[in-house]
Scaffold this motif. Sequence first.
Motif, short mmCIF file in Angstrom:
data_model
loop_
_atom_site.label_atom_id
_atom_site.label_comp_id
_atom_site.label_asym_id
_atom_site.label_seq_id
_atom_site.Cartn_x
_atom_site.Cartn_y
_atom_site.Cartn_z
N ALA A 102 13.60 13.91 5.21
CA ALA A 102 12.95 12.97 4.31
C ALA A 102 13.98 12.13 3.57
O ALA A 102 13.81 10.93 3.40
CB ALA A 102 12.07 13.72 3.32
N TRP A 104 13.13 5.25 2.69
CA TRP A 104 12.57 5.12 1.35
C TRP A 104 13.66 4.91 0.30
O TRP A 104 13.52 4.08 -0.60
CB TRP A 104 11.74 6.37 1.04
N ARG A 105 14.76 5.66 0.45
CA ARG A 105 15.83 5.48 -0.53
C ARG A 105 16.44 4.09 -0.41
O ARG A 105 16.78 3.45 -1.40
CB ARG A 105 16.91 6.55 -0.33
N CYS A 125 13.08 18.39 4.40
CA CYS A 125 13.42 17.60 3.21
C CYS A 125 14.68 16.78 3.49
O CYS A 125 14.84 15.67 3.00
CB CYS A 125 13.62 18.49 2.01
N TYR A 169 5.11 0.00 -0.97
CA TYR A 169 4.94 0.33 0.44
C TYR A 169 3.50 0.08 0.84
O TYR A 169 2.64 -0.14 -0.01
CB TYR A 169 5.33 1.79 0.73
N LEU A 229 8.71 10.52 -2.07
CA LEU A 229 8.39 9.83 -0.81
C LEU A 229 7.05 9.13 -0.96
O LEU A 229 6.22 9.53 -1.75
CB LEU A 229 8.30 10.85 0.34
N PHE A 274 4.99 16.32 2.41
CA PHE A 274 6.02 16.24 1.39
C PHE A 274 6.07 17.45 0.47
O PHE A 274 6.92 17.54 -0.37
CB PHE A 274 5.81 14.98 0.55
N THR A 296 15.08 9.09 5.30
CA THR A 296 14.14 8.01 5.60
C THR A 296 14.55 6.75 4.86
O THR A 296 15.36 6.80 3.93
CB THR A 296 12.69 8.36 5.17
N ALA A 303 4.32 3.00 5.21
CA ALA A 303 4.80 4.34 4.86
C ALA A 303 4.84 5.23 6.09
O ALA A 303 5.65 6.14 6.19
CB ALA A 303 3.88 4.96 3.81
N SER A 307 1.45 8.69 2.33
CA SER A 307 1.01 7.89 3.47
C SER A 307 -0.36 8.33 3.99
O SER A 307 -0.98 9.24 3.45
CB SER A 307 2.04 8.00 4.60
N GLN A 315 6.20 5.72 9.02
CA GLN A 315 7.28 5.10 9.78
C GLN A 315 7.04 5.19 11.28
O GLN A 315 7.47 4.35 12.03
CB GLN A 315 8.62 5.72 9.41
#
Lengths: 661, 291
Positions: free
Chosen positions: A192, A197-198, A189, A222, A247, A179, A195, A132, A250, A134
């Motif tokens: 974000a 993640w999507r 945002c 993750y 998100l 977040f 990132t 998570a 982390s 990154q």
Amino acid sequence: MGTVAATMARSGTGRTWPGARAALWLTLLVPFALGTPSSAGAGAGPPRRYSEAREPCDDWNPERNVYFGDLHVHTAFSQDASTQGTRNTPRDAYRFARGEPLGIQPYDAAGLPGRTLQLDRPLDFTAVTDHAEQLGETTICNTPGLTGYDSWVCHMYRRWPRAAFYVMNWRSSSGRPRFAFCGPGGQLCLDAAQTPWREIQSAAEAAYDRTSACTFTTFVGYEWTGARDLFNLHRNVIFRNAEVPALPISFYEVQDGPGLWAALRRDCVDADGACDALVIPHNSNLSGGLMFPGTRRDGSALDADDARAMARAEPLVEVMQHKGDSECDLSAVSGPSGMTGPDELCAFELLPYDGFVGQYFPILADPPPVSSFVRNALGRGLGLEEELGVNPYQYGLVASTDTHLGTPGAVAEDDFPGHGGAGKSAREGVPAGLPDEIDFNPGGLAVLWAEENSRDALFAAMRRREAYGTSGPRMTVRFFGGWGYGAELCQSEAFAAEGIAGGVPMGGVLPPAPDGAAAPRFAVWALRDPGRDGAPLQRIQIVKGWLENGTSREAVYDVAGGPNSASVDLATCEPRGAGADSLCAVWTDPDFDAGERAFYYARVLENPTCRWSQWVCRRAGVDCADPSSVGEGLEPCCAESHRPTVQERAWTSPVWYRPAP
Amino acid sequence: MSVRSPALHFALLGALLFAASRLLFADPDGRAGAARQLQPLPPLAGASDEELLFREALALGMHESDSLVRRRLIQNMRFVAGSAAQTADDELFREALALGMHQTDLVVRRRLIQKMALLAASEGRGREPGDHELQAFLTEHAARFARPEAVRLSQVFLSRERRGEALADDAKALLAALRADPGVELSGDPLPHPRDLPLRTREQLAKSFGPEFARAVFALPADGHGWQGPILSSYGLHGVRIHERQPARPARLAEVRGAVREALFEARAREALDRRLAALRARGGEEEETD
């Protein structure tokens, strides 16, 4: 937790199911139902409720099927993978898990991979679990597992790790949750949203088989890459369905396990919608004993709420992977009569150091303390349960690879390319000699018993710990605990049905003893891997841990098969000697004391086979009597510590016994 | 002094900070503290896709706005600055940029490349596809989404290790009995897989019984409804009765909508990234000519 996206009945051919099994269904259905089963449309088969839309599976089996997978996979989205030359993405990883060939580093100037890997049979499920963090600033050099240790910071770290640690922690704390705000103009945002993640979610969606064929299941997940005092506290987070937090939470947001669990509850489990998650800690062998501290972070005592939160969030632990085995060490097993001395079979893929530092600076590291091992934690869990009424360490067991090449399930000993990450890099070329650090290994698999291959069914299996781990081979292992199993069960085609009816499967807690029952009985059945990775089975053991006057004790019993004369011809890696296709036992605990808390798990051992390093050494023509045959990078082949063979194995989740209050 | 003692760590810390500052700020004349020259970027011709993306990210100023790059650079600066830890973040960040640290730090580089690639790709994501477009994509890629052939069967198992040399004869006898009375309740040897299997693909059968078994089952005559075999598995011989056979078929959109949608987005993203890279390459070529 909330809404049910779809209620589906088995579409069918008018098949009817024996009435005797109806009651069984009811108990089997509940675990992955989010609400009560609907009777609508349930004519031809069991109604199944899912937490997201999908077709019911054709492979539904109320006695449950066995599914093999990998719950710990890194791709190019993890910095420590990409800086090692890994280019495979989550989509690639899922394709690989489904059986497609995949190129791996080194890549040439034209971007073509120098090596290709392919599983000889696909996995049933996989979770890609990229870090998570990154960029992993705070953990940059705490964990060579995490970020580019080609960076100059990490070069420093490697030379003065403990000193670097103080520097790294001497940082201004931003104090702002990453977040919870969007910053001026919403810039953060926007960040974000860009990132990976999507993309991780999209990749999982694209590879998940939502048709009734149910050939493959993915989980969005993750890795929370936490550390403390340079020791590993890493945990994987696995989500039940496509509904996940905006998100990943982390190590930046929360710095310890309890913080992670609380944040997951807030943002997922207790939030509106169908989000649900569980957490799987791993590499306790590198935690310096901190993974299972038995206390709060500040050293104060746990209370029952703490223990409940822990047990709820973390039903499973990863017992073995690329960076070593965490089951047990060679401490003496003080068991029943005639059973004292070390458990020699713990000498399996043990790392010689207690934290990541040891990989680079053996002098700064100690051997792992016994408290780093899962078996020890299971024992301490019994003590905490006695104290608090809740067992915080009621862990089921799984294994996985922790590949950093995006190659889930690449566990073959005879075809191991190294797993990257903290191991050797192949970015600029295949390393000379051994493709990975000699202490590392190809890792293992997570195995689940579930009614069908859908996310909801597999997730429920994880929750109830009907799970086991293997060190790579796909042996099938069933394990039930009860009070009345007869010895004839091993001769019965109805082993599973009778096992379920007469007790609890692996991961469960024994029901109260019926009148007249003197000791619990365990039915265990192991079938060798039917594929090329499998060797004959040597034995099944039952490992018992119990609490005797407040002290944790352990014993190991051979219950089927036993030591044999099987060996390996090291010159050819051909196995020698006989073993079993199938082993089965109904075992009664001969030393049972109804007043003592206990856990029991099965360990299934194969005959010895060549370890990955021996395959490499042999193919390279290494002859330790002839120094000129020991090429560059092959020196470990002839080190005294080199173990040329391994006994591959499976570890089931335990069955627990609680005395009547 | 133990290697784990804090005193030693602080001594090492001092040595580290000293060494780090010397190493990082030493210029060729050995004057510590002088700022380094910005490293010129490599020539563009022959630049890899990654290099193109990295440059584009820098050209767009992504390194100035990316919160993680910022955090990384500030942390690097704090790491080297050591005693100057009082300096404000903004200033450290400016200094890092002035030093060109964003061009040389591998982690920043990876971050910017990845972010640029995802940005370029996400620009191609486009509007939500309708059924028509999804169906067209599915038709075009039918093989990718095809549903595999599957069978539903019952099997009676005879164990190689239990029966040894009698295995083949026992199997013959078992099959004869089953064929004489298909409804007869004959039990074989135990196996942890059910006698009546749910619908299974070839792959799934191979996972349970070995590849030879799966191959043989799928090669059985399609019209054979009685007990067939014996069929060899990794564990012994099986009598097999096939109840249902589902041929491979193209998937219906309703079954695979989610996967088709993601695959369509992936295809669009790939095209968008390729377009972007082609444009960057073309533009880079022009710039080099102008130079």
